[in-house]
Each structure stands twice: as C-alpha cells, then as structure tokens.
Enzyme design. Sequence first.
Site, PDB file in Angstrom:
ATOM      1  N   GLN A  50     -46.665 -96.482 -16.736  1.00  0.00           N
ATOM      2  CA  GLN A  50     -46.084 -97.808 -16.967  1.00  0.00           C
ATOM      3  C   GLN A  50     -47.066 -98.908 -16.598  1.00  0.00           C
ATOM      4  O   GLN A  50     -47.740 -98.804 -15.571  1.00  0.00           O
ATOM      5  CB  GLN A  50     -44.806 -97.957 -16.128  1.00  0.00           C
ATOM      6  N   GLY A  53     -41.823 -96.368  -6.206  1.00  0.00           N
ATOM      7  CA  GLY A  53     -41.376 -95.195  -6.936  1.00  0.00           C
ATOM      8  C   GLY A  53     -41.596 -95.406  -8.410  1.00  0.00           C
ATOM      9  O   GLY A  53     -41.761 -96.535  -8.873  1.00  0.00           O
ATOM     10  N   MET A  54     -41.617 -94.316  -9.157  1.00  0.00           N
ATOM     11  CA  MET A  54     -41.709 -94.381 -10.613  1.00  0.00           C
ATOM     12  C   MET A  54     -40.693 -93.418 -11.181  1.00  0.00           C
ATOM     13  O   MET A  54     -40.696 -92.227 -10.840  1.00  0.00           O
ATOM     14  CB  MET A  54     -43.125 -94.031 -11.090  1.00  0.00           C
ATOM     15  N   GLU A  55     -39.844 -93.933 -12.053  1.00  0.00           N
ATOM     16  CA  GLU A  55     -38.632 -93.242 -12.484  1.00  0.00           C
ATOM     17  C   GLU A  55     -38.852 -92.183 -13.547  1.00  0.00           C
ATOM     18  O   GLU A  55     -38.021 -92.011 -14.454  1.00  0.00           O
ATOM     19  CB  GLU A  55     -37.634 -94.280 -13.012  1.00  0.00           C
ATOM     20  N   HIS A  61     -32.864 -96.575  -6.300  1.00  0.00           N
ATOM     21  CA  HIS A  61     -33.392 -97.380  -7.402  1.00  0.00           C
ATOM     22  C   HIS A  61     -33.931 -96.494  -8.523  1.00  0.00           C
ATOM     23  O   HIS A  61     -33.581 -96.676  -9.700  1.00  0.00           O
ATOM     24  CB  HIS A  61     -34.491 -98.308  -6.878  1.00  0.00           C
ATOM     25  N   GLU A  62     -34.772 -95.536  -8.159  1.00  0.00           N
ATOM     26  CA  GLU A  62     -35.363 -94.681  -9.192  1.00  0.00           C
ATOM     27  C   GLU A  62     -34.308 -93.794  -9.850  1.00  0.00           C
ATOM     28  O   GLU A  62     -34.383 -93.512 -11.053  1.00  0.00           O
ATOM     29  CB  GLU A  62     -36.495 -93.835  -8.592  1.00  0.00           C
ATOM     30  N   HIS A 111     -32.499 -95.742 -12.479  1.00  0.00           N
ATOM     31  CA  HIS A 111     -33.285 -95.856 -13.712  1.00  0.00           C
ATOM     32  C   HIS A 111     -32.943 -94.749 -14.718  1.00  0.00           C
ATOM     33  O   HIS A 111     -33.244 -94.882 -15.905  1.00  0.00           O
ATOM     34  CB  HIS A 111     -34.773 -95.791 -13.395  1.00  0.00           C
ATOM     35  N   GLU A 157     -35.360-103.382 -14.913  1.00  0.00           N
ATOM     36  CA  GLU A 157     -35.443-103.557 -13.464  1.00  0.00           C
ATOM     37  C   GLU A 157     -34.258-104.322 -12.869  1.00  0.00           C
ATOM     38  O   GLU A 157     -33.800-104.009 -11.775  1.00  0.00           O
ATOM     39  CB  GLU A 157     -36.759-104.247 -13.091  1.00  0.00           C
ATOM     40  N   TYR A 198     -36.476-108.054 -11.112  1.00  0.00           N
ATOM     41  CA  TYR A 198     -35.577-107.306 -10.248  1.00  0.00           C
ATOM     42  C   TYR A 198     -34.491-108.222  -9.659  1.00  0.00           C
ATOM     43  O   TYR A 198     -33.296-107.941  -9.774  1.00  0.00           O
ATOM     44  CB  TYR A 198     -36.345-106.675  -9.088  1.00  0.00           C
ATOM     45  N   ARG A 253     -49.912 -98.951  -2.168  1.00  0.00           N
ATOM     46  CA  ARG A 253     -48.743 -99.523  -2.832  1.00  0.00           C
ATOM     47  C   ARG A 253     -48.934-101.024  -3.026  1.00  0.00           C
ATOM     48  O   ARG A 253     -49.064-101.782  -2.065  1.00  0.00           O
ATOM     49  CB  ARG A 253     -47.484 -99.242  -2.026  1.00  0.00           C
TER      50      ARG A 253
END
Length: 624
Positions: free
Chosen positions: A160, A294-296, A320-321, A324, A343, A404, A577
């Site tokens: 992404q 994180g990455m979903e 959160h992930e 998604h 988001e 977000y 991060r």
Amino acid sequence: MQILLPALAAFVIAAPAAAQQAQPAPILTTPEARDVWTHAEPQAARVTHVDLDLDVSFESKTVSGRALLDVLASPHAKQIVLDVDDLEIFEVTNAERRPLRYTVGPRDKELGSALTIELPAGTRQIAIRYSTKPGASALQWLAPELTAGKKQPYLFSQGQPINNRSWIPTQDSPGIRQTWSATITVPDGFVAVMSGERLDGGKGELVPHYQRRFRFRMDKPVPPYLIALAVGDLAFKATGPRSGVWAEPSQLDAAAHEVADVEKMIDAAEALYGPYRWGRYDMLVLPPSFPFGGMENPTLTFLTPTIITGDRSNTDVVAHELAHSWSGNLVTNATWSDSWLNEGFTTYFENRIMEAVYGKERAAMYADLDWDGLVKDIKDAGGDADPSTRLHGDPGATAGQLDYFKGSTFLRTIEQAVGRDRFDAYLRSYFDRHAFQPQTTAGFLADIRKNLIKGDKALEAKLQLDRWAYQAGLPENAVHVKSATLAEVDAQLAAVKAGGPVSAVTPKGWATQQWLRFLNGLPREQTPARLKELDETLGLSASTNAYVRSAWAELAIANRYEPALPSIQAFVKSVGRGLLIRPIFEGLMAQGDWGKPIAKRFFEDARPTYHPVTAAQIAKIVSK
C-alpha cells in the site's frame, strides 16, 4: 450515480479456467473513480487473476520468476497496460509461449512505468518472466542483525498504496480487484507466508538445491496492494480455532500473549457487521523496521512489534486491522482520493470492537484521543480552510491522519443522529451490498441517501453529508466522545501545568493512551530543569513503550533538550514505524540551525534499518 462494469459484459472474451473460479469483480466507470495513480486502462483490458511462480534470493536481494496474468479484454482492444516499477523484463509471451510485443515506458519517480503489451485477437493469458531490483520499493531486505533472532536475514513486502508494482507486474490500482495464486521458493531453513490460503500446511515442500517451496491461493478478488509476502525464521502459535500468530521464535510467546483476545474481536466484529469472509485471521509480527502499526493483508495482518508492551493496551491496532476485513478489504476505496472510505470506516469500526470486548470507557479513551489528533491535524494543516482537511481530495494530500480521525468522527456523528441500532443495520447492509467491490465517496453518499436517509429532508440537513465529505475543516455537528479515565489524567496534568511537582503524578498502571494524554498535553515550552524532572521521575528516556518514547522525544526536541538526544537517536534507529518517527524528524527540522544537522545525522545513521517507504518519507522531511 455509480456505474459498475462487472466483466466488460457486452464484449468479453471468455475468461480462462484459472479465472473462472469466481466472477470477475466489477470496476467503476464514473469520473470520480478514475485512478490517477495507475497507467492501466481497465475499461479496455484488465487483469482478473495473477499467478506467481517466484524464487527469493537473499544473496542478490531479488525476487525473480514468472507472472501469469489472466486477461479480460474488449474485442477491439489491441493492447493491455500494466504498472511496473524498475522491473527487469526478460520475456513476454501468451499462453502458447509465443512472444508478445511490449514496451516499457519512461519511469515516473512516483508512478513507475507503463508496461504496454500487444494483445493479438483471442489472447487470454500473458506470461511475464522478470526480476526485481534490490531497491524495489515494496520489498525490505533485512540483514540478520536487524532481526530479533540475529541469525537469518528477513524479507517482507509492503504494497500500500502503489508499491507492489515494484515486484508484481499487474494493474496496481485498488479499483481493479484480482484473484491470485503463488508458488514461492526460498532457501531451506526459511518459512514463506503470504496474505492468502496456505496450500501446504505452512511447512512447504523440500525441493532440489536445498530449497523449500510454498504455495498459496486467494480465490476472492482483492485490490492488488493486498498481495503480501514475508520470508524469514518464522514460527506459528494458535490463538484460537481460526486465528494465530507468526513471529520469530524469540518473539512468539510475547506476541501470542499480546493478541490473545483476537477471537473475541472476530466474534464482536461479526455480531456487528456480518460474517468474516476470509477464512482464517492470522497475524505476523514483523521486525521493528515495519513502517506501519499494522497492514490489513487478508488472512495475514502484518503487525509492528511496537504494540507488544505486555499489557495489551495497544490491541486497538489488532482491532483496526481486523475491521479492515470489512472496510478496505471487502469494500475498497476505488482510488486513493477516497482513502477515508477505508481508514475512517475502519477507525469507527475498530472503536466499536474495542467497546464490545473491553467496555465503553476503554473505547471512549481511544475516541477521545482520536479527537485530540483530529484537532491537532487541522491546526497543523493551517486551519479549517485548508484543502488538505477535506475527506475527498487529491490522493495522498490529506493532512496527518484526517482520513482516520475525521472519517470516523463523521460516521460517529451519523450514528448519534439516527441511533445506533439503525446505523448498525445500515452498515451491515452496506457491506453486504458492496462486498468485493470498489467504492467512491459519491457512491457512498448515494447509498446512504437511498438506504438510510430515504428522502428525510430534516435528517439530510442535520447530517451535512456533503459538508463532511467535500469541504475543509470540521463541521459544527461533529460528535466528541469524552473519556472519564482521561479526565482523571487531565486533573494530574493540570496540577503539573500549574507548577506542581512531577512526583505527585501517579502513572502506575497507566495504559499507552493515558501516557499520551499526559505527555501530549504538557506545554511545548519547558525549562531544562522541568524536563530533567519529567525524565528522571517518569523514566521517559528509558521507557520500553515506543509510544511514550516518541511523545517524549517530541517534547524534548521542541525545547532543544540535548540530554535526551542519545536516547532519541537510539529510538529512531530501533523503530521503523512512520507514525512514531516522522514527528521526531519533523520536529528536529523545525528547530532550524540547531535541529537540521541533528536530523540529517540521525537519518544517515538509521536509514539502513528503514523500509524503503519510510526512508523515502524521512528523506523528504530532512531534505527540506
């Protein structure tokens, strides 16, 4: 009005067998769905399935092999246009291995190149033999010393928004959903994992030349940025009947403890907005250089190790992930101009999961802090009139985390106006109606008007939908959730701001959110003596909580507090991060002649530990 082009229906060449597992996902053809971040022309010819057969070489830091693409084209299409970025193309053929003519266009530094391939009549598949370059923007190659185990190198990808074109030649746009399959060959002793169903039990197959082969499949159409790969010294531990965590062996137990509530979260999410449609929900805890919280990636969320603090106070990242899996993976922004549809929806949904699992007050803490972030982002952008504070705008141009925070506040405001039960029923039906499809802001507004507002003019006026979606700033009807827990922190903060001793602060048992409320609430101007008192009394420079270290660094830098610099330098080298380190470099650069050389020195030291995405972001900051 949304126009869906389900499969180039009026002029389709029959899809090959590999693509007939599922109906090709629709694409949007409205003007606002045009993606300016792709070279593709999907209305003429599009990719419906990607099959990868790739070898991973840690020695050359390359991934090489073949991509077999299923093509769906109009009878008048003479070519198909793909997205590539600095790939070495060796050969392009059809399914019968007959060469196809192709050209690679000039490289744009942001978008890569257009790979244009001629399509003789009846072409249904394209095979591309290729190799990545060592600097591929999606791929992070870690030396052993940058891993937890310190023995084996490590590879992971981050697609992404448009980085996957640097390792997969396809149409790299969120509106062009594709199924995929993959065979990944790695040196023996390594484990490969991907964001799809594992077809070999996760152990792989030993093949000649001391290699191991792993196979994967994703039979649901996904936006291509969600194809993800990691290779390393990995072990697995189940957290429930349909969930588990992958990590390096030395991190595995701590990671499993931190995410142990994930099955409760899945149950809560399903109770809210319908069935989880992806099979398993596993997680991969990566080395510190992972650029995001994180990455979903479907079936395999990627997580930063910075969430592991032992108290599960950062499990909102997991929620959160997971969310998604509905908002983003199931219903996806058609272009990155509408990333709030991913988001903002997910941040709202995440908060509902946290409330269901941990209670209303804990959810209120997160929402209250998000409000702080929203106000700060608008202020930093220059105020309510700045165009970067719009939800729908130029891709990548939204201020801070407004996608977000403003997006979730928008949905929370609708919830309060119509009632939670009514809004939940609407959202559940929304995910069902648009499952496995792209979406735009215009499409969402049309849907909510048709299925929720239903011509109620008073409700339409009350919600101010267009004001929220298309105009800058924060509408006056915005709902601010306030936390009683954070109010108690505010009382201690007020005493310190009034000159009281730091020793009167009682942070024992504070979660990350309470620490952030206190540290971010301190005045930005402090004396050296006060900073010394804060650091020594609260142990800020030695904290093992990455969020605390980042917030403390921002405060110290704002006051040019040099005793904190060694700790800050160690921190930005140990954490990749972006959310935690970007503010530090921005703060240093804002300090002019004092901070700029420090920022450049810190970046030069830390850059080898950063993912290419993070390195590029920080490079832009320190080059200003």
